[in-house]
Scaffold this motif. Structure first.
Motif, PDB file in Angstrom:
ATOM      1  N   PRO A   1      35.605 -25.824  32.783  1.00 44.45           N
ATOM      2  CA  PRO A   1      35.759 -24.618  33.539  1.00 44.45           C
ATOM      3  C   PRO A   1      35.469 -23.323  33.205  1.00 44.45           C
ATOM      4  O   PRO A   1      35.488 -22.285  33.815  1.00 44.45           O
ATOM      5  CB  PRO A   1      37.573 -24.378  33.212  1.00 44.45           C
ATOM      6  CG  PRO A   1      37.725 -25.123  31.998  1.00 44.45           C
ATOM      7  CD  PRO A   1      36.540 -26.363  31.916  1.00 44.45           C
ATOM      8  N   SER A   2      34.644 -23.482  32.007  1.00 45.27           N
ATOM      9  CA  SER A   2      33.681 -22.301  31.548  1.00 45.27           C
ATOM     10  C   SER A   2      32.387 -22.096  32.333  1.00 45.27           C
ATOM     11  O   SER A   2      31.707 -20.818  32.370  1.00 45.27           O
ATOM     12  CB  SER A   2      33.468 -22.192  30.016  1.00 45.27           C
ATOM     13  OG  SER A   2      32.800 -23.369  29.730  1.00 45.27           O
ATOM     14  N   SER A   3      32.030 -22.961  33.268  1.00 42.74           N
ATOM     15  CA  SER A   3      30.832 -22.527  34.050  1.00 42.74           C
ATOM     16  C   SER A   3      31.705 -22.857  35.887  1.00 42.74           C
ATOM     17  O   SER A   3      32.261 -23.822  35.894  1.00 42.74           O
ATOM     18  CB  SER A   3      29.865 -23.859  33.854  1.00 42.74           C
ATOM     19  OG  SER A   3      28.929 -23.513  34.840  1.00 42.74           O
ATOM     20  N   PRO A   4      31.598 -21.669  36.299  1.00 38.77           N
ATOM     21  CA  PRO A   4      32.116 -21.766  37.745  1.00 38.77           C
ATOM     22  C   PRO A   4      31.487 -22.852  38.645  1.00 38.77           C
ATOM     23  O   PRO A   4      30.528 -23.083  38.866  1.00 38.77           O
ATOM     24  CB  PRO A   4      31.767 -20.174  38.234  1.00 38.77           C
ATOM     25  CG  PRO A   4      30.667 -19.846  37.467  1.00 38.77           C
ATOM     26  CD  PRO A   4      30.548 -20.441  36.170  1.00 38.77           C
ATOM     27  N   ALA A   5      32.556 -23.064  39.518  1.00 33.03           N
ATOM     28  CA  ALA A   5      32.322 -24.150  40.555  1.00 33.03           C
ATOM     29  C   ALA A   5      31.709 -23.147  41.795  1.00 33.03           C
ATOM     30  O   ALA A   5      31.739 -22.117  41.806  1.00 33.03           O
ATOM     31  CB  ALA A   5      33.445 -24.737  41.063  1.00 33.03           C
ATOM     32  N   PHE A   6      31.136 -24.166  42.813  1.00 35.55           N
ATOM     33  CA  PHE A   6      30.445 -23.288  43.715  1.00 35.55           C
ATOM     34  C   PHE A   6      30.089 -24.231  44.953  1.00 35.55           C
ATOM     35  O   PHE A   6      30.414 -25.576  44.881  1.00 35.55           O
ATOM     36  CB  PHE A   6      29.054 -22.853  43.189  1.00 35.55           C
ATOM     37  CG  PHE A   6      28.166 -23.946  42.701  1.00 35.55           C
ATOM     38  CD1 PHE A   6      27.263 -24.673  43.422  1.00 35.55           C
ATOM     39  CD2 PHE A   6      28.326 -24.182  41.471  1.00 35.55           C
ATOM     40  CE1 PHE A   6      26.717 -25.535  42.899  1.00 35.55           C
ATOM     41  CE2 PHE A   6      27.531 -25.168  40.698  1.00 35.55           C
ATOM     42  CZ  PHE A   6      26.553 -25.936  41.547  1.00 35.55           C
ATOM     43  N   VAL A   7      29.986 -23.602  46.112  1.00 37.00           N
ATOM     44  CA  VAL A   7      29.820 -24.431  47.329  1.00 37.00           C
ATOM     45  C   VAL A   7      28.429 -24.313  47.686  1.00 37.00           C
ATOM     46  O   VAL A   7      27.761 -23.394  47.697  1.00 37.00           O
ATOM     47  CB  VAL A   7      30.676 -23.841  48.727  1.00 37.00           C
ATOM     48  CG1 VAL A   7      30.216 -24.557  49.791  1.00 37.00           C
ATOM     49  CG2 VAL A   7      32.270 -24.111  48.181  1.00 37.00           C
ATOM     50  N   LYS A   8      27.920 -25.585  47.947  1.00 33.37           N
ATOM     51  CA  LYS A   8      26.423 -25.912  48.215  1.00 33.37           C
ATOM     52  C   LYS A   8      26.312 -26.810  49.421  1.00 33.37           C
ATOM     53  O   LYS A   8      26.716 -28.034  49.165  1.00 33.37           O
ATOM     54  CB  LYS A   8      25.649 -26.158  47.154  1.00 33.37           C
ATOM     55  CG  LYS A   8      24.066 -26.038  47.293  1.00 33.37           C
ATOM     56  CD  LYS A   8      23.167 -26.186  46.007  1.00 33.37           C
ATOM     57  CE  LYS A   8      23.386 -27.317  45.253  1.00 33.37           C
ATOM     58  NZ  LYS A   8      22.736 -28.569  45.798  1.00 33.37           N
ATOM     59  N   ASP A   9      25.561 -26.473  50.702  1.00 28.01           N
ATOM     60  CA  ASP A   9      25.649 -27.560  51.383  1.00 28.01           C
ATOM     61  C   ASP A   9      26.806 -28.466  51.913  1.00 28.01           C
ATOM     62  O   ASP A   9      26.820 -29.705  51.860  1.00 28.01           O
ATOM     63  CB  ASP A   9      24.540 -28.553  51.207  1.00 28.01           C
ATOM     64  CG  ASP A   9      23.194 -28.039  50.837  1.00 28.01           C
ATOM     65  OD1 ASP A   9      22.750 -26.867  51.432  1.00 28.01           O
ATOM     66  OD2 ASP A   9      22.336 -28.553  49.831  1.00 28.01           O
ATOM     67  N   GLY A  10      27.977 -27.454  52.116  1.00 29.63           N
ATOM     68  CA  GLY A  10      29.348 -28.335  52.621  1.00 29.63           C
ATOM     69  C   GLY A  10      29.764 -29.276  51.254  1.00 29.63           C
ATOM     70  O   GLY A  10      30.788 -29.853  51.712  1.00 29.63           O
ATOM     71  N   THR A  11      29.667 -28.984  50.107  1.00 31.62           N
ATOM     72  CA  THR A  11      30.307 -29.540  49.174  1.00 31.62           C
ATOM     73  C   THR A  11      30.682 -28.635  48.084  1.00 31.62           C
ATOM     74  O   THR A  11      29.916 -27.697  47.911  1.00 31.62           O
ATOM     75  CB  THR A  11      29.287 -30.797  48.360  1.00 31.62           C
ATOM     76  OG1 THR A  11      28.986 -31.746  49.537  1.00 31.62           O
ATOM     77  CG2 THR A  11      30.004 -31.423  47.321  1.00 31.62           C
TER      78      THR A  11
END
Ligand code: ADP
Ligand code: MG
Length: 706
Positions: free
Chosen positions: A136-146
């Motif tokens: 959780p210390s590195s943020p999630a992100f959206v890339k190419d529909g995922t």
């Protein structure tokens, strides 16, 4: 006239728009959940399942709004690349519709089949289970529909199989020892020390169509053949040169993509070699910076493709011109905002600075061999020690100002004040400003650059995790040794105890400091006298990874168990041998199937030419044709001998069981065979018309990205 179609981007609007970062979490998560999550991150604790469920639901909705249909646990196995397996959010309903679901359990834990990732013998293929755990210390992100969820990756038995786990551990150890030290130095308000990293990324761009015509670039990332172009980098006219329009368009697109993902891309410029460029981000927390560098490399390739380029991240794509590195700018910073490597105006009074500087110097000296191992790869071997990159010997550049500081620490004398440090250009219209307290030394592998150290040995394709695991742990170890000595000292006696301690450490480790030109042979001689290790290649370096000293370092701080370290040693050697094996097979393929047929065709043309001339006008001389033919024929003979030798040696290599002996053989024998073969091919290539060659030349490749 048609107006430019360029769409203006509003950077503040797009920056981080695809990141489930702090701003979004604050906005969307219930207060309690947000607080619990933050606490877990700050205190390094794992997350309660209820909290995870709430975060997962909100994260999913946000991701769907940003076009996601899938999620993936994104991890960094020991291949050095990232890995991902995409699962959709769908959950089919009995009535034929589907819901989009994502649970806390799915967010927190994944169970990929781990059998096909390198494990160095830790796990056999029949024990396929591996786990990924949300970081959780590195943020999630959206890339190419995922939706991408950064994770750590380990085996069923708990052994780390990735690069993130040891990095996180090394950060925790350094944090613990640094905070202890700062408390001893009278700074009880400091609760955390973070490591900061800014990694400058060098790369090449070549035209995609030409790239696809070269098997060596496709299969190995570097050219295995190729005569020099008439013009290389000798005019020194590419570095910082004007960006050509096609390059500028690529860089603009690249920055935009990176900014959307919250990667703080800052600087872009032409590098020294033709077709070579650099991107530097603003520094960040090291865990995030490492993830971001992986994204930088990936997005560079993707955007390049869109612009009909191929992006080469190999450390030495072309012989005879510069290779590419990844400069690792590293420092430590407290949660109260102090950069511990910032000397300030009065460095001699800045005890914390002196302690952290000394700890770093001592760490780099004592663990130079481990640091060297961390950056040793088949690709980087072509770079280190060649004349554009730092040598394979590690030394530290501190600059004159700091040298004065260190001397006065060692001698107990007052600091000589620096002379006039105002910079004057001479023309009054130009502003006067203060000079930096260090000049730049481009030849040093480990240079102090004002308020951070820049480690210049890492190769362009390396994961930043590798060198920083070693650096963090080694510095933590030096701090922990110092902490042990200071633990029982009364606060009023700390300063008087610290200064002699620093003096002793500096005297012991000052051999690592070298402010001169690291590219000279004199330095290599001098380094040898000082007892500094010179480990020019992977097989030279790798045994020290598992030496008693380094094993003790990593096991003491629980970064690696002996089993994990041995596994990494095995993987690194195997990777080295496999890399060269693939290169040799590619070279063999290109020479046998493409080059020699082209050579024969050209010889045939010459023969026909000579014969026809003789038939038509027997008295005409054909000296030039005959010379070329003779020359081609003798080169063809040499090629035949050399390729057969390489093929013989490749067979021998395959039968060597021991990993280190095998790597040694690939280095000493197979690589030498490849060089010898290449030498002959390149001689012939230089005489064959471009139109007859089976692959594009250096000249074409290096001038194609415009
Ligand atoms: P160079 O002159 O070596 O090409 P720059 O000064 O452009 O480098 O970039 C140096 C890099 O160091 C940048 O990525 C920058 O963000 C980073 N940097 C600056 N300060 C720190 C710090 N305190 N910790 C880590 N990295 C830093
Ligand atoms: Mg740099």
């Amino acid at each position: 006239m048609e107006m430019s179609k360029e769409v203006k981007v509003s950077v503040p609007e797009i920056y981080g728009s695809l990141v489930f970062g702090d701003r979004v979490m604050k906005e969307r998560l219930p207060k309690e959940t947000y607080k619990a999550l933050h606490q877990a991150i700050e205190e390094g604790r794992s997350l309660d399942l209820n909290v995870a469920n709430t975060v997962a639901a909100i994260m999913k909705n946000w991701a769907i709004e940003h076009g996601a249909t899938h999620f993936t646990h994104w991890f960094q196995p020991m291949t050095g690349f990232t890995a991902e397996k995409h699962d959709s959010f769908i959950s089919p309903m009995p009535n034929g519709t589907a819901l989009m679901e994502f649970s806390g359990k799915e967010l927190v834990k994944g169970e990929p089949d781990a059998s096909s990732f390198p494990s160095g013998g830790i796990r056999a293929t029949f024990e396929a289970r591996g786990y990924t755990a949300w970081d959780p210390s590195s943020p999630a992100f959206v890339k190419d529909g995922t939706l991408y969820i950064p994770t750590a990756f380990c085996a069923y038995g708990g052994q780390a199989l990735d690069k993130k786990t040891p990095l996180l551990k090394s950060m925790e150890v350094l944090n613990r020892e640094a905070v202890r030290m700062l408390h001893l130095l009278g700074l009880p308000e400091v609760k955390r020390v973070d490591v900061s990293l800014g990694s400058e990324q060098e790369y090449f761009l070549v035209d995609k169509t030409l790239y696809k015509q070269r098997k060596d670039l496709l299969f190995t990332g570097r050219t295995l053949l190729g005569a020099a172009a008439p013009k290389g980098q000798e005019m020194e006219d590419h570095y910082f040169g004007v960006l050509k329009p096609r390059i500028a368009a690529f860089m603009h697109d690249l920055d935009t993509e990176l900014w959307k993902l919250g990667v703080p891309a800052k600087t872009k410029h032409n590098e020294v070699a033709p077709a070579q460029y650099e991107l530097a981000p603003i520094f960040e927390n090291i865990n995030i910076a490492v993830d971001h560098n992986q994204l930088v490399m990936e997005i560079m390739k993707k955007v390049a493709d869109r612009h009909d380029f191929a992006c080469l991240l190999h450390e030495k794509p072309f012989e005879r011109i510069n290779g590419s590195g990844k400069h690792n700018n590293w420092s430590m910073c407290t949660d109260t905002g102090i950069n511990l490597l910032d000397p300030g105006d009065t460095p001699m009074e800045n005890l914390a600075f002196l302690v952290f500087l000394t700890a770093t110097i001592a760490a780099v000296d004592k663990y130079a061999d481990a640091l060297r191992c961390a950056v040793a790869t088949a690709g980087n071997d072509h770079r280190l020690g060649a004349n554009e990159a730092p040598p394979a010997v590690i030394s530290i550049f501190v600059g004159t100002e700091l040298e004065h500081v260190l001397t006065s620490l060692i001698n107990g004398t007052p600091l000589e004040s620096a002379e006039n440090s105002v910079m004057k250009f001479g023309a009054h219209v130009l502003p006067a400003f203060h000079k930096d307290n260090t000049d730049r030394n481009r030849t040093s592998p480990f240079a102090f650059t004002g308020n951070k150290f820049e480690f210049r040995m890492p190769g362009s394709a390396l994961s930043c995790a590798d060198p920083n695991i070693v650096l963090n742990t080694a510095v933590a170890e030096m701090l922990s040794e110092m902490n042990a000595k200071l633990m029982d000292v009364e606060p009023e006696d700390i300063e008087d105890t610290v200064r002699p301690l620093l003096k002793n450490m500096l005297m012991e480790h000052q051999r690592i400091i070298f402010n001169g030109n690291g590219y000279t042979d004199e330095w290599l001689e001098e380094a040898k006298k000082r007892g500094l290790p010179n480990l020019p290649s992977v097989p030279d370096a790798m045994p020290s990874l598992i030496s008693e000293k380094n094993l003790a370092l990593f096991t003491k701080h629980r970064i690696f168990t002996a089993e994990e370290l041995n596994a990494r040693y095995a993987i690194r050697l195997e990777n080295y041998s496999k890399t060269i094996h693939i290169e040799a097979l590619t070279l063999q393929d290109m020479v046998r199937k493409d080059f020699t047929p082209a050579l024969f065709r050209y010889m045939c043309t010459l023969e026909t030419e000579i014969l026809q001339k003789r038939a038509v006008l027997p008295d005409l001389p054909s000296t030039l044709e005959e010379h070329i033919l003779q020359h081609m024929s003798s080169v063809a003979e040499a090629i035949g001998i050399r390729i057969e030798k390489m093929e013989d040696d490749l067979r021998k290599a395959e039968s060597i069981g021991d990993a280190l002996s095998c790597a040694r053989f690939y280095h000493d024998v197979v690589l030498a065979d490849m060089d010898a073969l290449r030498e002959e091919v390149d001689i012939a290539e230089a005489d064959i018309p471009d139109s007859e060659l089976p692959y594009p030349t250096y000249a074409k490749l290096l001038s194609s990205a415009i």
